[in-house]
Design a protein around this motif. Structure first.
Motif, PDB file in Angstrom:
ATOM      1  N   ARG A 101       8.078  10.885  -3.648  1.00  0.00           N
ATOM      2  CA  ARG A 101       7.887  10.629  -2.206  1.00  0.00           C
ATOM      3  C   ARG A 101       6.414  10.395  -1.887  1.00  0.00           C
ATOM      4  O   ARG A 101       6.056   9.487  -1.119  1.00  0.00           O
ATOM      5  CB  ARG A 101       8.431  11.797  -1.382  1.00  0.00           C
ATOM      6  CG  ARG A 101       9.952  11.837  -1.280  1.00  0.00           C
ATOM      7  CD  ARG A 101      10.393  12.811  -0.187  1.00  0.00           C
ATOM      8  NE  ARG A 101       9.938  14.169  -0.473  1.00  0.00           N
ATOM      9  CZ  ARG A 101      10.645  15.053  -1.186  1.00  0.00           C
ATOM     10  NH1 ARG A 101      11.830  14.706  -1.685  1.00  0.00           N
ATOM     11  NH2 ARG A 101      10.185  16.266  -1.391  1.00  0.00           N
ATOM     12  N   GLU A 142       5.359   6.983  -3.161  1.00  0.00           N
ATOM     13  CA  GLU A 142       5.903   5.891  -2.337  1.00  0.00           C
ATOM     14  C   GLU A 142       5.092   5.724  -1.062  1.00  0.00           C
ATOM     15  O   GLU A 142       4.890   4.595  -0.583  1.00  0.00           O
ATOM     16  CB  GLU A 142       7.365   6.180  -2.007  1.00  0.00           C
ATOM     17  CG  GLU A 142       8.310   5.949  -3.181  1.00  0.00           C
ATOM     18  CD  GLU A 142       9.753   6.249  -2.827  1.00  0.00           C
ATOM     19  OE1 GLU A 142      10.646   5.532  -3.302  1.00  0.00           O
ATOM     20  OE2 GLU A 142       9.996   7.221  -2.065  1.00  0.00           O
ATOM     21  N   ARG A 143       4.633   6.850  -0.492  1.00  0.00           N
ATOM     22  CA  ARG A 143       3.790   6.738   0.712  1.00  0.00           C
ATOM     23  C   ARG A 143       2.436   6.123   0.371  1.00  0.00           C
ATOM     24  O   ARG A 143       1.856   5.374   1.144  1.00  0.00           O
ATOM     25  CB  ARG A 143       3.600   8.121   1.345  1.00  0.00           C
ATOM     26  CG  ARG A 143       4.819   8.648   2.084  1.00  0.00           C
ATOM     27  CD  ARG A 143       4.458   9.826   2.969  1.00  0.00           C
ATOM     28  NE  ARG A 143       4.055  10.987   2.190  1.00  0.00           N
ATOM     29  CZ  ARG A 143       4.872  11.991   1.837  1.00  0.00           C
ATOM     30  NH1 ARG A 143       6.151  11.943   2.203  1.00  0.00           N
ATOM     31  NH2 ARG A 143       4.422  13.002   1.132  1.00  0.00           N
ATOM     32  N   TYR A 175       1.646   4.167  -2.442  1.00  0.00           N
ATOM     33  CA  TYR A 175       1.719   2.822  -3.030  1.00  0.00           C
ATOM     34  C   TYR A 175       2.972   2.121  -2.498  1.00  0.00           C
ATOM     35  O   TYR A 175       3.955   1.949  -3.217  1.00  0.00           O
ATOM     36  CB  TYR A 175       1.760   2.882  -4.551  1.00  0.00           C
ATOM     37  CG  TYR A 175       0.597   3.634  -5.168  1.00  0.00           C
ATOM     38  CD1 TYR A 175      -0.667   3.068  -5.219  1.00  0.00           C
ATOM     39  CD2 TYR A 175       0.783   4.917  -5.695  1.00  0.00           C
ATOM     40  CE1 TYR A 175      -1.739   3.764  -5.784  1.00  0.00           C
ATOM     41  CE2 TYR A 175      -0.278   5.618  -6.263  1.00  0.00           C
ATOM     42  CZ  TYR A 175      -1.531   5.032  -6.300  1.00  0.00           C
ATOM     43  OH  TYR A 175      -2.578   5.718  -6.848  1.00  0.00           O
ATOM     44  N   LYS A 176       2.963   1.764  -1.226  1.00  0.00           N
ATOM     45  CA  LYS A 176       4.127   1.153  -0.600  1.00  0.00           C
ATOM     46  C   LYS A 176       4.471  -0.169  -1.280  1.00  0.00           C
ATOM     47  O   LYS A 176       3.599  -1.013  -1.501  1.00  0.00           O
ATOM     48  CB  LYS A 176       3.867   0.921   0.890  1.00  0.00           C
ATOM     49  CG  LYS A 176       3.739   2.214   1.687  1.00  0.00           C
ATOM     50  CD  LYS A 176       3.503   1.960   3.158  1.00  0.00           C
ATOM     51  CE  LYS A 176       3.393   3.270   3.930  1.00  0.00           C
ATOM     52  NZ  LYS A 176       3.149   3.040   5.380  1.00  0.00           N
ATOM     53  N   GLY A 177       5.754  -0.322  -1.604  1.00  0.00           N
ATOM     54  CA  GLY A 177       6.217  -1.560  -2.221  1.00  0.00           C
ATOM     55  C   GLY A 177       5.936  -1.665  -3.700  1.00  0.00           C
ATOM     56  O   GLY A 177       6.214  -2.716  -4.309  1.00  0.00           O
ATOM     57  N   SER A 178       5.394  -0.651  -4.332  1.00  0.00           N
ATOM     58  CA  SER A 178       5.059  -0.700  -5.757  1.00  0.00           C
ATOM     59  C   SER A 178       6.333  -0.710  -6.603  1.00  0.00           C
ATOM     60  O   SER A 178       7.198   0.155  -6.469  1.00  0.00           O
ATOM     61  CB  SER A 178       4.198   0.509  -6.135  1.00  0.00           C
ATOM     62  OG  SER A 178       4.092   0.624  -7.539  1.00  0.00           O
TER      63      SER A 178
END
Length: 490
Positions: free
Chosen positions: A75, A78-79, A81-84
């Motif tokens: 989580r 993801e916050r 590295y958005k879209g990784s």
């Protein structure tokens, strides 16, 4: 560790983490680990390695040890590295390999924050010392006590969250935290109980938990346990036979014991009184025990059974005295605990003694060689649970003697005079000592030791039996777990 992966799957997690730019270098991992710890509400016991792959391997070990940690890391990434695509690949792998924990993220963080608050008001970690007792209550007899090191209550909570629910459907973690609230300080106990109440409501376990508390209240309304035991076990060191590895634990009735001392340093016998003094005068678990009565038990190898352990001296407020006149002091056989083949006879005789303590048969041997060894073994095998000997064991010999035959036969109570005794006098003295309830023999032996120092001049002579009596009082219902073969779950 309950959540475990095979080597190939752990390698897959390691490689997936290393493909993420911010996790491929140590500095980046340190930043994300700090963020993960803030998210979880507690520190993680992670030690860095110089090589990146080894460092990430150790990180994965930690993530698997703490429920919700792997999901929380994903989580956070993801916050960040958005879209990784590499983070998405790690997310999918975690979903495949790591089970979802039953506690939600917020509930777990709140629990760990409560644990942190509890540890702040108890810097001596006396709550952690109660871990074996509370753990056993929570998991029941089907799970053996684990030898994994518990450095904090956060470790205990993480371990218990992974254990399956018991027969009543209550998760062991919920039972553990509910019990822990009983020992928590007033400043933290209400919040811990409220956390348990909310979780029980979410799980639909309000009624089961209420019934369990009702049973506990009824149990607490009954008289407090009659005895607490301070147990000192001395195991000969493999390299220095005149030194001993010393383990000490505190046990209330037949509850699992709490370890107080477990040193890797082998000590000479001369250091044992120093350890005793520290435990009896400064250890919070011993000094703050629930019951005033305390029995001191020495678990000793064969070569030490004749050692006058009750003469060990401790000093309180400048006053020095022998422990044998303050506490009932008894000896237990380390060799018999290790010898599983005789445990059935030992338990059988102990049960018979407990059920017939007022009129148990006693085998009295006043002269060495009075019985052939097989004859003595046969005599003891018939019924007597108590063996009284007017002479000490053979010093420095590994050959079987009457004392060893008594142990192998399963006799739980063996008493002897360490300096030898006139047969008629010993028979008279031991008859008086064994005349009433044998389950109270340790306390009567303490009284005999006091009489040796307080009686009139004639009775208080240096050869008074109270100054030379060794009492083996070996409770077969309280065999420490390392010496009990594991049984299948009920």
């Amino acid at each position: 560790m309950i959540t475990s992966l095979n080597v190939d799957d752990q390698h897959r997690l390691v490689e997936a983490i290393l493909r993420i730019d911010g996790m491929s270098v140590r500095r980046g991992r340190e930043v994300h680990l700090a963020a993960l710890e803030r998210d979880l509400g507690h520190r993680l016991p992670f030690e860095h390695h110089d090589q990146d792959k080894l460092d990430v391997w150790a990180l994965v070990d930690v993530l698997l040890n703490y429920p919700g940690a792997a999901q929380a890391l994903v989580r956070n990434l993801e916050r960040f590295y958005k879209g990784s695509l590499s983070v998405a690949a790690l997310r999918d792998l975690v979903r495949e390999l790591v089970p979802e924990p039953w506690l939600g993220q917020e509930e777990r963080r709140e629990l760990h924050q409560l644990i942190t608050a509890l540890e702040r008001v108890d810097p001596g970690l006396t709550h952690l010392s109660r871990f074996p007792m509370l753990y056993r209550r929570a998991v029941g007899p089907a799970w053996p006590l684990l030898d994994r090191e518990m450095r904090s209550l956060h470790d205990v909570v993480a371990l218990l969250e992974e254990l399956p629910s018991g027969r009543d459907g209550v998760p062991p973690l919920l039972v553990f935290v509910d019990d822990l609230a009983q020992y928590a300080a007033p400043s933290t106990a209400p919040a811990i109980r409220e956390w348990v109440r909310r979780q029980a409501a979410v799980q639909g376990l309000d009624g089961v938990l209420f019934q369990r508390r009702h049973v506990q209240v009824e149990a607490r309304a009954r008289p407090e346990p009659s005895e607490t035991y301070l147990i000192i076990a001395c195991t000969p060191d493999a390299l220095e036979p005149d030194r001993y590895l010393v383990t000490a634990w505190l046990q209330v009735d037949r509850e699992p014991g709490s370890t107080l001392q477990c040193s890797d340093e082998a000590l000479p016998l001369s250091r044992i009184p120093e350890l005793l003094e520290r435990l009896l005068t400064a250890d919070s678990s011993v000094v703050g025990r629930r019951t005033p009565d305390l029995t001191v038990e020495f678990v000793l190898p064969r070569g030490l059974l004749d050692h006058p352990v009750e003469d060990s001296k401790i000093k309180i407020a400048g006053f020095e005295h022998r422990i044998g006149i303050k506490y009932p002091v008894v000896v237990r056989s380390l060799d018999r605990m290790r010898l599983a083949a005789v445990h059935h006879d030992w338990r059988h005789k102990w049960t018979a003694l407990r059920e017939n303590a007022l009129d148990a048969p006693v085998c009295l041997v006043t002269r060495r060689g009075e019985y052939d060894q097989e004859e003595l073994f046969s005599k003891l095998s018939e019924s007597p649970a108590v063996l009284a000997l007017a002479f000490p064991p053979w010093a420095g010999s590994e050959e079987p003697d009457e004392h060893w035959v008594g142990l192998v036969s399963g006799a739980p109570v063996i008493a002897w005079c360490r300096v030898g005794r006139d047969p008629a006098r010993f028979a008279r003295e031991v008859k008086d000592l064994l005349a009433s309830d044998l389950m109270k023999l340790p306390r009567r032996t303490m009284e005999l030791r006091r009489q040796a120092l307080t009686a009139g001049a004639e009775e208080a002579a240096p050869d008074h039996l109270g100054l030379h009596l060794t009492l083996v009082f070996d409770d077969a219902d309280r065999i420490p777990e390392p010496y009990v073969r594991l049984r299948p779950p009920a």
